[in-house]
Design a protein around this motif. Structure first.
Motif, short mmCIF file in Angstrom:
data_model
loop_
_atom_site.label_atom_id
_atom_site.label_comp_id
_atom_site.label_asym_id
_atom_site.label_seq_id
_atom_site.Cartn_x
_atom_site.Cartn_y
_atom_site.Cartn_z
N LYS A 281 45.22 37.33 35.50
CA LYS A 281 45.53 38.77 35.42
C LYS A 281 44.45 39.35 36.28
CE LYS A 281 48.62 36.11 32.48
NZ LYS A 281 49.29 35.76 33.48
N LEU A 282 43.74 39.00 36.99
CA LEU A 282 41.97 39.69 37.37
C LEU A 282 43.05 39.38 39.01
CD1 LEU A 282 39.23 38.84 36.00
CD2 LEU A 282 40.46 40.79 35.38
N CYS A 283 42.92 41.16 40.06
CA CYS A 283 42.36 41.43 41.00
C CYS A 283 41.32 39.93 41.65
CB CYS A 283 42.47 42.81 41.61
SG CYS A 283 42.56 42.37 42.95
N PRO A 284 41.83 39.21 42.19
CA PRO A 284 40.89 38.20 43.22
C PRO A 284 39.28 39.01 43.87
CG PRO A 284 42.93 37.90 44.25
CD PRO A 284 43.32 38.81 42.88
N ILE B 75 49.28 43.85 41.61
CA ILE B 75 48.18 44.14 42.28
C ILE B 75 47.17 44.93 41.20
CG2 ILE B 75 48.86 44.47 45.04
CD1 ILE B 75 48.81 47.42 44.14
N CYS B 76 45.48 45.60 41.58
CA CYS B 76 45.30 46.07 40.26
C CYS B 76 45.41 48.21 41.03
CB CYS B 76 43.99 45.72 39.87
SG CYS B 76 43.09 46.29 42.34
N VAL C 144 42.23 44.32 36.41
CA VAL C 144 43.36 43.97 35.32
C VAL C 144 44.67 44.20 36.45
CG1 VAL C 144 44.95 43.70 33.95
CG2 VAL C 144 42.63 43.73 33.41
N LEU C 145 45.19 43.22 36.46
CA LEU C 145 46.34 43.04 37.55
C LEU C 145 47.78 43.96 37.35
CD1 LEU C 145 46.87 39.52 39.33
CD2 LEU C 145 46.39 41.70 40.28
N GLU C 146 47.90 45.50 36.81
CA GLU C 146 48.97 45.94 36.15
C GLU C 146 50.29 46.73 36.88
OE1 GLU C 146 46.99 49.26 33.53
OE2 GLU C 146 44.91 49.29 35.28
N VAL C 147 49.82 46.41 38.25
CA VAL C 147 50.56 47.90 38.88
C VAL C 147 51.73 46.67 39.72
CG1 VAL C 147 50.81 49.17 40.98
CG2 VAL C 147 49.32 49.84 39.26
#
Length: 415
Positions: free
Chosen positions: A149-152, A169-170, A157-160
């Protein structure tokens, strides 16, 4: 007194890891739940050698198991003092998400926090409902692999969701590589994709119903073929018994021909049914995956798996068919009766024609699948405008030839 001499771990069964139930002690001195050691030894009954799951000492023959009364009393006293361990189901087992805060033996997580990116058991999740800053965090049912769930790139946090690149993407990504892209919140994109998923599910369910209906039609056609052949063969045999000595050779040839044709037709129908059942099983499996995806609370998980799971089902490798349910060997008796006086001179010249005609008989005929989009519709229209001969079509068989073939073959079906 018992609580001073024994600890909880001393009274846990080595097999199930729970407090001993109906404790028994085997000859090597180790103790187990009676049910646990019985299950272990039942699995080795075929070898007639029984061993201790801890020290591996073997016993032959199988030892008798008796309840250890003293140990059972100690367990009961421990239960009364309130020292028995939490129920086993609260611990994380294989396939469960474990609590990230627990030390030692971890409990099963019940919630995952998309803000903290951690999973918590019932005890450690309580601060999220009691501490004011934590109450604003987003909790979902426990899931694993929270690092996904994290942007590499930014570790946010990926929420978009980027519709341009079709990826999660974050917020920082929206100001950099995806600045000019069409981006929306994960919640908003979920609504769109959820609708597409529902349409795909509907199409799959419709396909399943179509295939089930086709299978039923094929079954009825095969049964109709067998019943009709059986009835007409029996009636026709009565007529052919009067001329059997003069047409014995051709009778045998037609028997073999019709028998092989019926077997091929039935095998073909059964093969078709098997492929349809396989397609239905695959569609059901996919429908289950889509249902699970549809019900998940994790938007990011949904969006990450949507592309691979929600592609429209393929048109299918199997073309649609028209099932011939009205197969009949009618007019046989009349034709055979008329043929009775002329059969000896007639059969030799007509056998070639009969063979070609019988080979065209089938349980169903193939049709091009109905178009599901504009490109397929164009292809379908071209194929419909070009006549194509198919050896699967059930042609109109001359009644005389058809009657001879069916009547001469008493083995068309198991009458």
């Amino acid at each position: 007194m018992a609580s001073n001499l024994w600890s909880e771990e001393h009274l846990n069964c080595p097999v199930c890891k729970e407090l001993l139930k109906d404790p028994v002690t085997i000859p090597c001195g180790h103790s187990y739940c009676m049910g646990c050691i019985k299950n272990c030894w039942d699995q080795t009954d075929h070898t007639a050698v029984y061993s201790c799951p801890q020290c591996r000492k073997t016993f032959t023959p199988r030892p008798d198991l008796c309840r250890n009364t003293m140990l059972a009393e100690v367990v009961e006293k421990l239960k009364k003092t309130g020292l028995n361990p939490p129920p086993a189901q609260s611990y994380a087992g294989p396939g469960d998400v474990s609590c990230d805060v627990c030390t030692g033996r971890k409990f099963k997580a019940v919630k995952s926090c998309l803000t903290c990116l951690a999973s918590y058991c019932e005890t450690h999740v309580k601060p999220h409902s009691e501490v004011t800053p934590l109450t604003r965090h987003k909790l979902i049912n426990a899931i694993g692999n929270l690092e996904q769930k994290l942007c590499p790139e930014h570790q946010k946090v990926l929420e978009v969701f980027c519709r341009t690149d079709q990826t999660c993407i974050c917020l920082l990504c929206t100001d950099e590589d995806h600045k000019s892209h069409d981006t929306v919140s994960g919640d908003a994109e979920r609504i769109v994709k959820q609708k597409q998923l529902g349409e795909t599910q509907t199409e799959i369910q419709q396909r399943i119903q179509e295939r089930l209906k086709e299978i039923e039609g094929l079954k009825q056609a095969v049964e109709s073929l067998k019943r009709s052949a059986c009835i007409e063969i029996k009636e026709s045999e009565k007529i052919f018994n009067e001329v059997i000595r003069s047409i014995e050779k051709i009778h045998t040839e037609v028997i073999e021909l019709i028998g092989a044709n019926e077997k091929a037709a039935v095998n073909q129908a059964e093969g078709r049914m098997k492929k349809l059942e396989q397609e239905i099983a695959e569609l059901k499996r996919r429908n289950t995956e889509l249902k699970q995806l549809s019900e998940t609370e994790d938007h990011i998980h949904f969006l990450q798996n949507f592309q691979s799971l929600c592609a429209p089902p393929e048109a299918g490798g199997l073309p649609s068919v028209t099932v011939n349910t009205g197969i009949s060997f009618g007019a046989v008796r009349k034709a055979v009766s008329e043929l009775k006086d002329h059969i000896e001179d007639f059969c030799k010249g007509e056998l070639v024609k009969i063979t070609k005609t019988v080979n065209k008989v089938a349980v169903y005929s193939l049709q091009a699948p109905e178009p599901r989009n504009s490109a397929a519709f164009l292809k379908y229209s071209l194929s419909r405008s070009t006549p194509q001969a198919s050896n699967m079509r059930v042609n109109t068989v001359p009644s005389l030839f058809r009657s001879i073939a069916a009547t001469l073959n008493p083995g068309v079906t198991n009458c």
